[in-house]
Scaffold this active site. Sequence first.
Site, PDB file in Angstrom:
ATOM      1  N   ASP A 164      -0.798  -7.430   1.462  1.00  0.00           N
ATOM      2  CA  ASP A 164      -0.157  -6.107   1.515  1.00  0.00           C
ATOM      3  C   ASP A 164       1.362  -6.292   1.669  1.00  0.00           C
ATOM      4  O   ASP A 164       1.904  -6.166   2.772  1.00  0.00           O
ATOM      5  CB  ASP A 164      -0.747  -5.308   2.689  1.00  0.00           C
ATOM      6  CG  ASP A 164      -0.320  -3.856   2.665  1.00  0.00           C
ATOM      7  OD1 ASP A 164       0.285  -3.425   1.670  1.00  0.00           O
ATOM      8  OD2 ASP A 164      -0.593  -3.151   3.666  1.00  0.00           O
ATOM      9  N   GLY A 193       2.874   5.914   8.773  1.00  0.00           N
ATOM     10  CA  GLY A 193       4.306   6.132   8.562  1.00  0.00           C
ATOM     11  C   GLY A 193       5.133   4.939   9.009  1.00  0.00           C
ATOM     12  O   GLY A 193       6.295   4.803   8.655  1.00  0.00           O
ATOM     13  N   SER A 236       3.984   1.961   8.290  1.00  0.00           N
ATOM     14  CA  SER A 236       3.618   0.972   7.282  1.00  0.00           C
ATOM     15  C   SER A 236       4.833   0.471   6.523  1.00  0.00           C
ATOM     16  O   SER A 236       5.731   1.243   6.185  1.00  0.00           O
ATOM     17  CB  SER A 236       2.674   1.597   6.267  1.00  0.00           C
ATOM     18  OG  SER A 236       1.437   1.718   6.867  1.00  0.00           O
ATOM     19  N   GLY A 237       4.833  -0.817   6.233  1.00  0.00           N
ATOM     20  CA  GLY A 237       5.937  -1.412   5.477  1.00  0.00           C
ATOM     21  C   GLY A 237       7.064  -1.851   6.390  1.00  0.00           C
ATOM     22  O   GLY A 237       7.919  -2.633   6.001  1.00  0.00           O
ATOM     23  N   HIS A 293       0.821  -1.223   0.000  1.00  0.00           N
ATOM     24  CA  HIS A 293       0.000   0.000   0.000  1.00  0.00           C
ATOM     25  C   HIS A 293       0.857   1.277   0.000  1.00  0.00           C
ATOM     26  O   HIS A 293       0.327   2.367  -0.202  1.00  0.00           O
ATOM     27  CB  HIS A 293      -1.044  -0.014   1.125  1.00  0.00           C
ATOM     28  CG  HIS A 293      -0.556   0.387   2.476  1.00  0.00           C
ATOM     29  ND1 HIS A 293      -0.310  -0.520   3.488  1.00  0.00           N
ATOM     30  CD2 HIS A 293      -0.293   1.598   3.000  1.00  0.00           C
ATOM     31  CE1 HIS A 293       0.077   0.137   4.572  1.00  0.00           C
ATOM     32  NE2 HIS A 293       0.101   1.421   4.299  1.00  0.00           N
TER      33      HIS A 293
HETATM   34  C1  4AZ Z   1      -1.029   3.728   8.336  1.00  0.00           C
HETATM   35  O1  4AZ Z   1      -1.838   4.609   8.062  1.00  0.00           O
HETATM   36  C2  4AZ Z   1      -1.318   2.857   9.524  1.00  0.00           C
HETATM   37  N1  4AZ Z   1      -2.550   1.105  13.987  1.00  0.00           N
HETATM   38  C3  4AZ Z   1      -0.418   1.876   9.885  1.00  0.00           C
HETATM   39  C4  4AZ Z   1      -0.681   1.098  10.983  1.00  0.00           C
HETATM   40  C5  4AZ Z   1      -1.807   1.291  11.714  1.00  0.00           C
HETATM   41  C6  4AZ Z   1      -2.703   2.270  11.388  1.00  0.00           C
HETATM   42  C7  4AZ Z   1      -2.455   3.064  10.287  1.00  0.00           C
HETATM   43  C8  4AZ Z   1      -2.055   0.408  12.907  1.00  0.00           C
HETATM   44  O2  4AZ Z   1      -0.016   3.538   7.687  1.00  0.00           O
END
Ligand code: 4AZ
Length: 840
Positions: free
Chosen positions: A696, A788, A790-791, A644
């Site tokens: 993902d 932020g 993420s990944g 994503h």
């Molecule tokens: C995001 O928006 C995101 N609480 C990543 C992880 C989580 C929520 C949002 C988990 O990248």
Amino acid sequence: MYSARYQYAGQNEQHEKVDFLTNKEKMSSKRKTGVVVGVLVALLVLAAVAAFLIWLFVFKDADSEATLSEKRVPAVLVFSGHMKLVDMTYDPKLEDTSSKNFQMLADDLEEILEINYKKDPFLAKYYTKSVVTAFSEGVIAYHWTQFNVPADDLEMVPEFSEERVLEMLWKGIRKQGKQSHQDIKISEVTASYTDPRMARNPRAKECFYRLEAETNVQSFQSPGFPAKYPPKSRCQWQIRAPEKHAIAVRFSHFHIEDDCSNDFVSIYDSLSPDESQAITEKCGQRPPTNPLQVVSSSNIMLINLITDSAIQRPGFRAEYNIIPLSTAKTCGGRLTDSQGKFSSPHHPSFYPPALDCKWTIEVAAGKKVRVKFSIFRMKEPGVDIRVCHKDYVEVMGTKYCGEMSSLALTSQTNILEVTFHSDESFTDKGFNAEYNAYDPANPCPDQFACASGICISKDLQCDGWNDCGDMSDEMKCKCEKDQFACDNGMCKPKYWVCDRVNDCGDESDEKQCSCDDNEWRCGDGTCVPQEVVCDTKKDCGDGSDEASCKVSPGICSDFSFKCKNQECINKVNAECDRVKDCSDGSDEESCDCGIRPYKLNRIVGGENAELGEWPWQVSLHFMTNGHVCGASILSDKWLLSAAHCFQTSNSLNLVTSNWRTYSGMQDQYKQDDVQLRSVQTIITHPNYNQMTFDYDIALLELSQPLEFTNTIHPICLPAPSHVFPAGMSCWVTGWGTLREGGRTARLLQKAEVKIINDTVCNVVTEGQVTSRMLCSGFLSGGVDACQGDSGGPLACFEESGKWFQVGIVSWGEGCARRNKPGVYSRVTKLRDWIREITGI
Ligand code: 4AZ
């Protein structure tokens, strides 16, 4: 990353390895001043010496596998200490080992030692030599004596006690006046058991250095630095300072082999390697953020470097200078402000030995004092932390020592005294403390007052989590409808029942979950008939019925580890566990992953990660936006991240030249030793679903390979059969926002989260999780990944000593909300695709 948690002592912490030599832990380290102690103590010391020698010559002999019965090796015993010479004026020329003064006095003293030892027929038989190594003001002479016991006489070794050696010396010295060398009078003598590797003869001058410390900072380094120190090094640095000064040494670079029994640096508050005056002994590697710093208690210090022939590392570079003794030993005082800070002498340097301080905190009448120690490290080998008979901090009659990640205390009156004591041996980093005055009638305005006196947010009361550290916020709670009433009176979310984690503390939340006698309880809490366990078919939702089966080799199920030669291993988590299970060894191939090259200082509170703590963490920068996503290092050419981050409504996210990857980063504003690589290929999973976040996962191929360093190292990937049970503690890391809608972090953040049982995960996400996802976090909220992150990786530490990536930060409803844990891509389910693309 969102983290509102307070860390408690003993809560899944990984403490810095204690680097004291294990054999020495068994040795008596009391300063001996010629007093002959009782028979009992003598017997104990004899046993300790015997145990040490057996270890030294039977087990420690790295070059030989022969046992004592097959091969008997002669024993070398060394006793070192000092002598106080009276009626003698100190001549600074005695400091120069090549001066006539040194040589004449050393010769005389060596002769006195020899004569005295030889008066005991037993000691005389094995006596080899006595060496005087240095003099300092006082006049103090430093000496050691060696006894060689031939292999045939090894049973005599226990006869060599410190008491026997001392008694002989002391007897002889008392009679000294009546013998030769009448001009030399000795008033005090010490001798204690010493590692023979540290007995050096300064007159031989081999790897022996004399340094004069001054106000200006000077430096010295181990031979060969920064390449490699030589094998079998026996190096010694004698450091002196002018009278009434102490010596401060800071090791700006420190990289010694990890195993302290082979290679180590030992530092003494003496010119003799006398265990009773050891400041510290260290090995391993220290990052620049956690340098080793020590301060002496007087104007002398001795540093030894001991290495063996096996592994050589770069060694060390150290800076040293003097500090006036009045400054070095000044500590404590009166603190009368309503709040303030104080710390152990020279913190974060090791505090000096032999020092006592007292802080008297006095606040306005009617108020009380609250003290919080944010760092507390006063660890010594052989100390029972319930007794703290060596170094300690004392508050209201209780002594504190050892290592604690947090300590909060409150006074009875408006005055609180904090005393600090360090004895003559082994020092440590000490403590950092903050205090404030509070009104006992209202100790925590608008907050909840814990029994310990600390204040926490009212929301944390009765949330099922021990926020106070003493459980006082979880007692006397009236359970809500969605809460479970534990037998001990606490309330826990109903979701926590039967999740295999003892949340109540008395097991009552897990008690009702047992299955019938002829049933088996799956990892997700469901029950299946006993006979379906290990039938090579998955009956539990989480496959746990097939995870740890010792079925005959060759039988393959989804839960077997598949070797390269197609053999199946039915053992839990067989890969990279240091045991060769596959006949072709493929389960232990490609296992140079999941380790931290740096030795870290893990006591620093808070949630900032240290440099090198998560060496597989990568920051992904997009165009001019700076950090936007995380990733992890799989190999020098491949990074793992989330689809994503790339498959968005903006097609620019799929353009490789818009991305930059930063490895070895901790601080977003610092680029030292950070490796910047551009991206050659972005591969997102073909089944990635932008609506559901299923699959993902993305792989990034780098344009140039990474060079692995102390701060850049790959993480291990789990085999598809790897089991990460519910309740396991793992760590999520990233520079994501510190709260929902907040700003991304400047420093890399870490948070400890628990793997959540799949059934609970499915309930709390209202059925949105697929088998390619897993939940991790706390249902009570408070700790989570956020935008932020993420990944980035969710990493779990396995018993094999390696970190495995269980998940990729993917999504969640907000951040750290109650009953809304973080959702991660499940790496085991996507493992085969990673191999298909990367060959890893
Ligand atoms: C995001 O928006 C995101 N609480 C990543 C992880 C989580 C929520 C949002 C988990 O990248």
